[in-house]
Design a protein around this motif. Structure first.
Motif, PDB file in Angstrom:
ATOM      1  N   ALA A 172      -7.940  -0.821  14.980  1.00 52.37           N
ATOM      2  CA  ALA A 172      -8.175  -1.670  13.933  1.00 52.37           C
ATOM      3  C   ALA A 172      -9.215  -2.645  14.044  1.00 52.37           C
ATOM      4  CB  ALA A 172      -6.912  -2.339  13.497  1.00 52.37           C
ATOM      5  N   PRO A 173      -9.499  -3.200  15.232  1.00 52.09           N
ATOM      6  CA  PRO A 173     -10.309  -4.209  15.334  1.00 52.09           C
ATOM      7  C   PRO A 173     -11.799  -3.926  15.574  1.00 52.09           C
ATOM      8  CG  PRO A 173      -8.610  -4.588  17.107  1.00 52.09           C
ATOM      9  CD  PRO A 173      -8.264  -3.315  16.355  1.00 52.09           C
ATOM     10  N   ILE A 174     -11.972  -2.801  15.589  1.00 51.00           N
ATOM     11  CA  ILE A 174     -13.475  -2.183  15.672  1.00 51.00           C
ATOM     12  C   ILE A 174     -13.718  -1.284  14.467  1.00 51.00           C
ATOM     13  CG2 ILE A 174     -13.605  -2.409  18.420  1.00 51.00           C
ATOM     14  CD1 ILE A 174     -13.276   0.640  18.483  1.00 51.00           C
ATOM     15  N   ALA A 175     -12.761  -0.786  13.745  1.00 54.88           N
ATOM     16  CA  ALA A 175     -13.004   0.303  12.703  1.00 54.88           C
ATOM     17  C   ALA A 175     -13.825  -0.332  11.557  1.00 54.88           C
ATOM     18  CB  ALA A 175     -11.591   0.454  12.170  1.00 54.88           C
ATOM     19  N   ASP A 176     -14.415   0.848  11.006  1.00 55.80           N
ATOM     20  CA  ASP A 176     -15.518   0.661  10.022  1.00 55.80           C
ATOM     21  C   ASP A 176     -14.916   1.264   8.614  1.00 55.80           C
ATOM     22  OD1 ASP A 176     -17.842  -0.199  11.635  1.00 55.80           O
ATOM     23  OD2 ASP A 176     -17.337   1.918  12.276  1.00 55.80           O
ATOM     24  N   LEU A 177     -13.846   1.986   8.867  1.00 60.51           N
ATOM     25  CA  LEU A 177     -13.079   2.652   7.547  1.00 60.51           C
ATOM     26  C   LEU A 177     -11.549   2.660   7.937  1.00 60.51           C
ATOM     27  CD1 LEU A 177     -13.434   4.049   4.875  1.00 60.51           C
ATOM     28  CD2 LEU A 177     -13.646   6.212   6.291  1.00 60.51           C
ATOM     29  N   PHE A 178     -10.891   2.068   6.966  1.00 62.31           N
ATOM     30  CA  PHE A 178      -9.328   2.100   7.059  1.00 62.31           C
ATOM     31  C   PHE A 178      -8.703   2.775   6.096  1.00 62.31           C
ATOM     32  CE2 PHE A 178     -11.325  -1.535   8.577  1.00 62.31           C
ATOM     33  CZ  PHE A 178     -10.904  -2.254   9.620  1.00 62.31           C
ATOM     34  N   THR A 179      -7.859   3.797   6.450  1.00 65.64           N
ATOM     35  CA  THR A 179      -7.140   4.421   5.461  1.00 65.64           C
ATOM     36  C   THR A 179      -5.875   3.711   5.402  1.00 65.64           C
ATOM     37  OG1 THR A 179      -7.944   6.598   6.271  1.00 65.64           O
ATOM     38  CG2 THR A 179      -5.940   6.714   5.001  1.00 65.64           C
ATOM     39  N   VAL A 180      -5.549   3.029   4.203  1.00 65.57           N
ATOM     40  CA  VAL A 180      -4.536   2.005   3.943  1.00 65.57           C
ATOM     41  C   VAL A 180      -3.683   2.727   3.003  1.00 65.57           C
ATOM     42  CG1 VAL A 180      -3.956  -0.213   3.094  1.00 65.57           C
ATOM     43  CG2 VAL A 180      -6.095   0.199   4.431  1.00 65.57           C
ATOM     44  N   PHE A 181      -2.540   2.587   3.473  1.00 68.03           N
ATOM     45  CA  PHE A 181      -1.264   3.358   2.363  1.00 68.03           C
ATOM     46  C   PHE A 181      -0.479   1.785   2.013  1.00 68.03           C
ATOM     47  CE2 PHE A 181      -2.057   6.344   5.658  1.00 68.03           C
ATOM     48  CZ  PHE A 181      -1.996   7.559   4.994  1.00 68.03           C
ATOM     49  N   ALA A 182      -0.464   2.011   0.661  1.00 64.00           N
ATOM     50  CA  ALA A 182       0.389   1.057  -0.373  1.00 64.00           C
ATOM     51  C   ALA A 182       1.055   1.620  -1.360  1.00 64.00           C
ATOM     52  CB  ALA A 182      -1.009  -0.071  -0.874  1.00 64.00           C
ATOM     53  N   ARG A 183       2.019   0.697  -1.986  1.00 65.24           N
ATOM     54  CA  ARG A 183       2.618   1.106  -2.986  1.00 65.24           C
ATOM     55  C   ARG A 183       2.199   0.851  -4.255  1.00 65.24           C
ATOM     56  NH1 ARG A 183       7.269   3.246  -3.252  1.00 65.24           N
ATOM     57  NH2 ARG A 183       7.891   2.775  -0.989  1.00 65.24           N
ATOM     58  N   THR A 184       1.926   1.871  -5.112  1.00 61.03           N
ATOM     59  CA  THR A 184       1.190   1.612  -6.355  1.00 61.03           C
ATOM     60  C   THR A 184       2.101   1.612  -7.425  1.00 61.03           C
ATOM     61  OG1 THR A 184       0.513   3.945  -6.304  1.00 61.03           O
ATOM     62  CG2 THR A 184      -1.185   2.571  -5.697  1.00 61.03           C
ATOM     63  N   ASP A 185       3.216   2.255  -7.421  1.00 58.89           N
ATOM     64  CA  ASP A 185       4.406   2.278  -8.299  1.00 58.89           C
ATOM     65  C   ASP A 185       5.469   1.466  -7.843  1.00 58.89           C
ATOM     66  OD1 ASP A 185       6.351   2.786 -10.232  1.00 58.89           O
ATOM     67  OD2 ASP A 185       5.975   4.841 -10.230  1.00 58.89           O
ATOM     68  N   MET A 186       5.615   0.251  -8.402  1.00 59.87           N
ATOM     69  CA  MET A 186       6.826  -0.525  -7.876  1.00 59.87           C
ATOM     70  C   MET A 186       8.267  -0.306  -8.196  1.00 59.87           C
ATOM     71  SD  MET A 186       4.477  -2.467  -6.640  1.00 59.87           S
ATOM     72  CE  MET A 186       2.748  -2.460  -6.955  1.00 59.87           C
ATOM     73  N   ASN A 187       8.130   0.743  -9.446  1.00 60.24           N
ATOM     74  CA  ASN A 187       9.477   1.212  -9.805  1.00 60.24           C
ATOM     75  C   ASN A 187      10.068   2.287  -8.834  1.00 60.24           C
ATOM     76  OD1 ASN A 187       9.804  -0.793 -11.959  1.00 60.24           O
ATOM     77  ND2 ASN A 187       8.274   0.423 -12.851  1.00 60.24           N
ATOM     78  N   ALA A 188       9.037   3.008  -8.268  1.00 60.01           N
ATOM     79  CA  ALA A 188       9.518   4.178  -7.467  1.00 60.01           C
ATOM     80  C   ALA A 188       9.956   3.791  -6.251  1.00 60.01           C
ATOM     81  CB  ALA A 188       8.084   5.142  -7.218  1.00 60.01           C
ATOM     82  N   LYS A 189      10.934   4.696  -5.710  1.00 56.20           N
ATOM     83  CA  LYS A 189      11.500   4.487  -4.296  1.00 56.20           C
ATOM     84  C   LYS A 189      11.073   5.470  -3.237  1.00 56.20           C
ATOM     85  CE  LYS A 189      15.727   2.144  -6.480  1.00 56.20           C
ATOM     86  NZ  LYS A 189      17.217   2.142  -6.732  1.00 56.20           N
ATOM     87  N   GLY A 190      11.534   4.817  -1.993  1.00 53.06           N
ATOM     88  CA  GLY A 190      11.132   5.910  -0.887  1.00 53.06           C
ATOM     89  C   GLY A 190       9.552   6.261  -0.797  1.00 53.06           C
ATOM     90  N   ALA A 191       9.305   7.511  -0.760  1.00 53.20           N
ATOM     91  CA  ALA A 191       8.096   8.157  -0.439  1.00 53.20           C
ATOM     92  C   ALA A 191       7.326   8.194  -1.876  1.00 53.20           C
ATOM     93  CB  ALA A 191       8.167   9.749   0.122  1.00 53.20           C
TER      94      ALA A 191
END
Length: 386
Positions: free
Chosen positions: A159-178
Motif C-alpha cells: 500500500a505505501p508504494i502502490a500506484d493502483l489500488f483494487t478497493v472493495f466497497a459496499r455500493t448497495d447499503m441495503n444488501a447484506k453479506g457478500a
C-alpha cells in the motif's frame, strides 16, 4: 500443465540464477534497512518477474497454475520480501483484472503491471473485516457518473508504494453479506486517497505494508472492475482462490531452504566431539521437515494441474494453503532448534525465516478459516453423495 518444457526450464533457470546470485547476498541488508534497493527492483522488471501470471496478450508470461507454482517455489527460497515486491503484480493485485476486468481496463493497466511500471495492491481487509471479509464498512455512494468512496483498509501489502489500488466497497447499503460489494480501480494521486507510513512488523522487513485511507475519494463509475456493480466479492473470491495456490508455493520454498540450512548446520556444528548430524534426534527433525516439504509440494502440484484442467479446486486450494503454511511454520521452528542458541540471534538465517514465515498462517485466510471451509465442503460433498 507445462506448455513447453524446454522453454519453461530455461526461464526457471534464469529465475533461479537471479534470486540466488542477486537477491540472496543482500538478504541481511534488506532485513536491517527495511528496504529493497531500487536497482534490484529494476532488475526484477528486466527479468520479467512482475508479469508471470498476466496473459501474454498484455505483455506477461501467462504462466499456467503448475508453472507458476514451480516458479513460486523457486523465488521463495530467498527472503520472502523479494517475491512480495513483485508478487502483487504477479498474483493478487492483477488477478481481479485478469478474471473480471473489462477489455478497456485490461488494456489500460495490465501491460503496465506486467512490465513493473505500475505496482498494484489488493485493498480488501479492514479493521473489522478480516476473516469475515463481507463485513465491509467502506462505502461507495453514487454521484452521477461517479462514486464517492469513504473507508479504511488495513494490513495491505505494498500500500505505501502502490500506484493502483483494487478497493472493495459496499455500493448497495441495503444488501447484506457478500451482496452489494463492488471492486474499484483507484489510482494513486486521486484526491481523498492516502497511504500513511508503513507498519513496523515482526518480519518480512523490506516489504511495505500499511493502511489505505479513503476520504470522499471520487472515482468514475468506469473504475468498477468489470463495469458491473455488486460483483466485487465474487471477484475477490476468484482472486483469492488462485492466490491460495500461489501462497502454498511461497511456503514450500522457504521450507526447502531451511532444510538445506539445517543440514549444513548439523554437519558443521560439533558437540560431544562429533557433528550434531550424527545424533538421531537431530536427524529426526531434518527427516520430518523433508517429508513434509515433499508432501506439500505433491499436494500443490496435483491441485495446480487440476486447476489447469478447469476443475473446481476451491477446497483443494484451501487444503494447499492450510497444509503448506502450517508445514512451513513447523520447519522454521525445527530450524531454530537445530541452530540452537544461534538460531535465536538476529541476522541468523533461521531466526529471519522464523519471523518472516509466521505471516503465512494469517493472510489469504487464517488456518482456522480454512479448516472451517474444508469441513463445510467435505460435509457438503458427503451429503450430495449420500
Amino acid at each position: 500443465m507445462i506448455r513447453n518444457a524446454q522453454q519453461f526450464q530455461s526461464m526457471l533457470a534464469e529465475v533461479r540464477r537471479f534470486v540466488r546470485t542477486e537477491c540472496m547476498p543482500i538478504e541481511q541488508q534488506v532485513d536491517r534497512t527495511d528496504e529493497i534497493p531500487e536497482a534490484l527492483v529494476q532488475r526484477m522488471r528486466e527479468v520479467g518477474l512482475f508479469g508471470h501470471s498476466i496473459p501474454e496478450a498484455y505483455g506477461g508470461a501467462g504462466l499456467t497454475s503448475e508453472e507458476l507454482s514451480l516458479v513460486n517455489i523457486e523465488v521463495s527460497q530467498v527472503a520472502t520480501v523479494f517475491r512480495a515486491r513483485f508478487g502483487g503484480n504477479a498474483g493478487i493485485a492483477s488477478e481481479s483484472l485478469v478474471v473480471d476486468g473489462t477489455p478497456e481496463q485490461k488494456a489500460k493497466y495490465l501491460p503496465r503491471m506486467a512490465s513493473g511500471e505500475v505496482t498494484g495492491c489488493f485493498a480488501l481487509t479492514e479493521p473489522d473485516a478480516g476473516s469475515d471479509a463481507t463485513a465491509q464498512k467502506t462505502v461507495a455512494v453514487r454521484d452521477g457518473d461517479h462514486f464517492i468512496i469513504t473507508g479504511l483498509k488495513c494490513f495491505i501489502t505494498n500500500a505505501p508504494i502502490a500506484d493502483l489500488f483494487t478497493v472493495f466497497a459496499r455500493t448497495d447499503m441495503n444488501a447484506k453479506g457478500a451482496a452489494g460489494i463492488s471492486a474499484f480501480l483507484v489510482e494513486r494521486g486521486l484526491p481523498g486517497l492516502g497511504t500513511p507510513a508503513a507498519y513496523r512488523k515482526m518480519g518480512q522487513h523490506g516489504s511495505p505494508v500499511g493502511e489505505v485511507v479513503l476520504d470522499n475519494c471520487r472515482v468514475p463509475a468506469s473504475a468498477i472492475v468489470g463495469g458491473v456493480e455488486g460483483q466485487g466479492f465474487k471477484t475477490a473470491m476468484k482472486t483469492l482462490n488462485k492466490q491460495r495456490i500461489n501462497l502454498a508455493g511461497l511456503c514450500i520454498g522457504p521450507a526447502i531452504r531451511l532444510v538445506d540450512e539445517m543440514v549444513a548446520r548439523a554437519r558443521t556444528r560439533k558437540q560431544f566431539g562429533q557433528p550434531i548430524a550424527d545424533f538421531q534426534l537431530v536427524q529426526q527433525m531434518i527427516a520430518e521437515s523433508n517429508v513434509e516439504v515433499h508432501a506439500a509440494r505433491a499436494l500443490l502440484l496435483e491441485t495446480a494441474r487440476k486447476r489447469d484442467e478447469g476443475i473446481d479446486v476451491t477446497m483443494e486450494a484451501s487444503m494447499c494453503k492450510l497444509f503448506a503454511s502450517e508445514m512451513c511454520g513447523r520447519v522454521a521452528d525445527r530450524a531454530v532448534q537445530v541452530f540452537g542458541g544461534g538460531g535465536y540471534i538476529a541476522d541468523n538465517v533461521a531466526e529471519r525465516f522464523y519471523r518472516d514465515v509466521r505471516l503465512f498462517r494469517l493472510y489469504e485466510g487464517t488456518s482456522q478459516i480454512h479448516l472451517v471451509n474444508i469441513a463445510k465442503r467435505t460435509m457438503a460433498m458427503a451429503a450430495r453423495e449420500a
